[in-house]
Structure formats: structure tokens, C-alpha cells
Design a protein around this motif. Structure first.
Motif, PDB file in Angstrom:
ATOM      1  N   ILE A 169       0.930  -1.241  -0.219  1.00 18.30           N
ATOM      2  CA  ILE A 169      -0.227   0.553  -0.202  1.00 18.30           C
ATOM      3  C   ILE A 169       0.385   1.379  -0.056  1.00 18.30           C
ATOM      4  O   ILE A 169       2.130   1.030   0.964  1.00 18.30           O
ATOM      5  N   GLU A 170       0.301   2.557  -0.898  1.00 15.34           N
ATOM      6  CA  GLU A 170       0.965   3.386  -0.748  1.00 15.34           C
ATOM      7  C   GLU A 170       0.844   4.407   0.637  1.00 15.34           C
ATOM      8  O   GLU A 170      -0.192   4.607   0.854  1.00 15.34           O
ATOM      9  N   GLY A 171       1.549   5.202   1.092  1.00 13.65           N
ATOM     10  CA  GLY A 171       1.913   6.202   2.521  1.00 13.65           C
ATOM     11  C   GLY A 171       1.206   7.677   2.300  1.00 13.65           C
ATOM     12  O   GLY A 171       0.447   7.274   0.713  1.00 13.65           O
ATOM     13  N   ASP A 172       0.588   7.449   2.753  1.00  8.91           N
ATOM     14  CA  ASP A 172      -0.003   9.555   2.630  1.00  8.91           C
ATOM     15  C   ASP A 172       0.650  10.157   1.758  1.00  8.91           C
ATOM     16  O   ASP A 172       0.660  11.191   1.027  1.00  8.91           O
ATOM     17  N   ILE A 173       2.534  10.387   2.228  1.00 11.24           N
ATOM     18  CA  ILE A 173       3.165  10.745   0.858  1.00 11.24           C
ATOM     19  C   ILE A 173       3.896  10.356  -0.036  1.00 11.24           C
ATOM     20  O   ILE A 173       4.298   8.839   0.624  1.00 11.24           O
ATOM     21  N   GLU A 174       4.132  10.017  -0.998  1.00 15.38           N
ATOM     22  CA  GLU A 174       4.833   9.968  -1.778  1.00 15.38           C
ATOM     23  C   GLU A 174       6.557   9.476  -0.939  1.00 15.38           C
ATOM     24  O   GLU A 174       6.532   9.953  -0.583  1.00 15.38           O
ATOM     25  N   GLY A 175       6.822   8.054  -1.529  1.00 11.93           N
ATOM     26  CA  GLY A 175       7.831   7.528  -1.156  1.00 11.93           C
ATOM     27  C   GLY A 175       8.029   6.653  -0.064  1.00 11.93           C
ATOM     28  O   GLY A 175       8.588   6.392   1.002  1.00 11.93           O
ATOM     29  N   THR A 176       6.307   6.724   0.768  1.00  8.71           N
ATOM     30  CA  THR A 176       6.004   6.176   2.258  1.00  8.71           C
ATOM     31  C   THR A 176       5.573   4.672   2.356  1.00  8.71           C
ATOM     32  O   THR A 176       4.653   4.402   2.973  1.00  8.71           O
ATOM     33  N   ALA A 177       5.344   3.774   0.849  1.00  9.83           N
ATOM     34  CA  ALA A 177       5.252   2.567   0.808  1.00  9.83           C
ATOM     35  C   ALA A 177       5.088   1.628   2.051  1.00  9.83           C
ATOM     36  O   ALA A 177       6.487   1.791   2.904  1.00  9.83           O
ATOM     37  N   LYS A 178       4.242   1.033   2.434  1.00 12.00           N
ATOM     38  CA  LYS A 178       4.316  -0.289   3.201  1.00 12.00           C
ATOM     39  C   LYS A 178       3.588  -1.514   2.691  1.00 12.00           C
ATOM     40  O   LYS A 178       2.943  -1.441   1.802  1.00 12.00           O
ATOM     41  N   CYS A 179       4.581  -2.194   3.415  1.00 12.79           N
ATOM     42  CA  CYS A 179       3.321  -3.816   2.586  1.00 12.79           C
ATOM     43  C   CYS A 179       2.446  -3.924   3.875  1.00 12.79           C
ATOM     44  O   CYS A 179       2.655  -3.501   5.423  1.00 12.79           O
ATOM     45  N   LYS A 180       1.460  -4.435   3.841  1.00 15.98           N
ATOM     46  CA  LYS A 180       0.489  -4.762   4.543  1.00 15.98           C
ATOM     47  C   LYS A 180       0.497  -5.794   5.243  1.00 15.98           C
ATOM     48  O   LYS A 180       1.236  -6.395   5.745  1.00 15.98           O
ATOM     49  N   THR A 181      -0.447  -5.248   7.285  1.00 12.94           N
ATOM     50  CA  THR A 181      -0.301  -6.474   7.953  1.00 12.94           C
ATOM     51  C   THR A 181      -0.529  -7.773   7.620  1.00 12.94           C
ATOM     52  O   THR A 181      -1.759  -7.720   6.958  1.00 12.94           O
TER      53      THR A 181
END
Length: 102
Positions: A65-77
Motif C-alpha cells: 500500500i502507498e503511504g500518504d506521502i510519496e515514497g512511504t509505501a509499506k507492506c500490509k499487515t
């Protein structure tokens, strides 16, 4: 293992060279299951400064999932982990209420 070796080398550089500065990192989702991390550093020695970039791909088992700010994606829990945490919080609050009232 091939992805870990460059990251370890990049992290060990500051130990052996005091002239390494972290410039930053960025995470983005390439697709729904792959997250790419790009780490940038500036390395300076007697001959001058140059930029070092390492790119690492991570397979996200439950989606990326992409984060709120560009470049801050993360894997879903993992969904079962979220359910377990909610269950533990509810049980903890219920037992606290039982002891407080009872």
C-alpha cells in the motif's frame, strides 16, 4: 540473500569511512505485491564525492500500500495479526472492567 548483501555493505560503510552521509531512502509499490526500496548515500574520499544507490525489492505477502506521502509505501499487515491484536485489546479492557467493577 542476494538482496541483503548490498544492504549490509551499505550499512557497514559508515563504520569504515567517516565520510559517508545518508541522503535518504524512498519506498514505492511496483505492483500490488512488490515494494521497492531505494537507498541513496553520498560517499566522499580523497578523490571527491560520489553518489551510491542501492535498490531492493521486497515481496509483500498480503499486498503493498502507498503511504500518504510519496515514497512511504509499506507492506500490509497480516489480517490474522490485526484480528489477534483487536481481540487482545478487547479481552484486556473486559478483564480490567471486571476487576474494577467486581
Amino acid at each position: 540473500m542476494k538482496e541483503i548483501v548490498p544492504l549490509i555493505v551499505l550499512l557497514l560503510i559508515p563504520i569504515f569511512s567517516p565520510l559517508v552521509q545518508a541522503v535518504g531512502y524512498e519506498r514505492e509499490c511496483l505492483d500490488n505485491t512488490t515494494m521497492q526500496t531505494t537507498i541513496r548515500r553520498e560517499v566522499c574520499d580523497e578523490d571527491g564525492c560520489y553518489n551510491m544507490t542501492i535498490t531492493e525489492s521486497t515481496n509483500c505477502e498480503y499486498g503493498c500500500i502507498e503511504g500518504d506521502i510519496e515514497g512511504t509505501a509499506k507492506c500490509k499487515t497480516a489480517p490474522w495479526l490485526v484480528t489477534l491484536l483487536i481481540l487482545l485489546v478487547v479481552l484486556g479492557l473486559a478483564s480490567l472492567g471486571y476487576y474494577m467493577l467486581g
